[in-house]
Design a protein around this motif. Structure first.
Motif, PDB file in Angstrom:
ATOM      1  N   ILE A 153       0.881  -1.167   0.000  1.00  0.00           N
ATOM      2  CA  ILE A 153       0.000   0.000   0.000  1.00  0.00           C
ATOM      3  C   ILE A 153       0.917   1.214   0.000  1.00  0.00           C
ATOM      4  CG2 ILE A 153      -1.836   1.209   1.240  1.00  0.00           C
ATOM      5  CD1 ILE A 153      -2.576  -1.699   0.462  1.00  0.00           C
ATOM      6  N   ALA A 154       0.653   2.202  -0.871  1.00  0.00           N
ATOM      7  CA  ALA A 154       1.665   3.250  -1.010  1.00  0.00           C
ATOM      8  C   ALA A 154       1.142   4.676  -1.111  1.00  0.00           C
ATOM      9  CB  ALA A 154       2.524   2.948  -2.245  1.00  0.00           C
ATOM     10  N   THR A 155      -0.030   4.961  -0.601  1.00  0.00           N
ATOM     11  CA  THR A 155      -0.480   6.360  -0.578  1.00  0.00           C
ATOM     12  C   THR A 155      -0.998   6.683   0.811  1.00  0.00           C
ATOM     13  OG1 THR A 155      -2.791   5.952  -1.183  1.00  0.00           O
ATOM     14  CG2 THR A 155      -1.205   6.188  -3.002  1.00  0.00           C
ATOM     15  N   PRO A 156      -0.889   7.931   1.251  1.00  0.00           N
ATOM     16  CA  PRO A 156      -1.349   8.278   2.605  1.00  0.00           C
ATOM     17  C   PRO A 156      -2.821   7.939   2.854  1.00  0.00           C
ATOM     18  CG  PRO A 156       0.002  10.047   1.740  1.00  0.00           C
ATOM     19  CD  PRO A 156      -0.224   9.079   0.607  1.00  0.00           C
ATOM     20  N   SER A 157      -3.708   8.290   1.955  1.00  0.00           N
ATOM     21  CA  SER A 157      -5.132   8.064   2.175  1.00  0.00           C
ATOM     22  C   SER A 157      -5.463   6.581   2.280  1.00  0.00           C
ATOM     23  CB  SER A 157      -5.947   8.705   1.040  1.00  0.00           C
ATOM     24  OG  SER A 157      -7.313   8.389   1.178  1.00  0.00           O
TER      25      SER A 157
END
Length: 101
Positions: free
Chosen positions: A37-41
């Protein structure tokens, strides 16, 4: 789906049923492999749903001054993490934390 996709050299699967369903689909596709998983949200949503087992942080000696925090707005905080595994390399320190569920 983004323009130019799907491509044979980089498969793309679109999920529209929410983050929990997307992670479920990713795990099925990964088999014995890892799902990243690679995005803040999305990271926050997955942490709030208890879907993340390991947090990997790559620490580099650069202060950007701006950006989107990965871990703000978490439900049920504090989130407990185990002692990190630390791997030092030239210009980066890799930190891997197991998430306590």
């Amino acid at each position: 789906m983004p323009d130019g996709w799907p491509r044979e050299d980089a498969p793309f699967t679109s999920a529209t049923d929410g983050v929990a369903k997307a992670v479920e689909q990713a795990k099925e596709l990964a088999g014995d492999g890892d799902v990243a998983i690679a995005t803040p949200s999305i990271t926050r949503q997955c942490l709030n749903l208890g879907l993340i087992d390991v947090i990997a942080v790559d620490l580099v000696p650069v202060l950007l001054g701006k950006g989107v925090p990965f871990f703000s707005g978490l439900d049920g905080t504090p989130t407990k993490l185990d002692t990190p595994t630390v791997v030092e390399a030239d210009g980066v320190t890799h930190l891997h934390y197991r998430v306590r569920h």
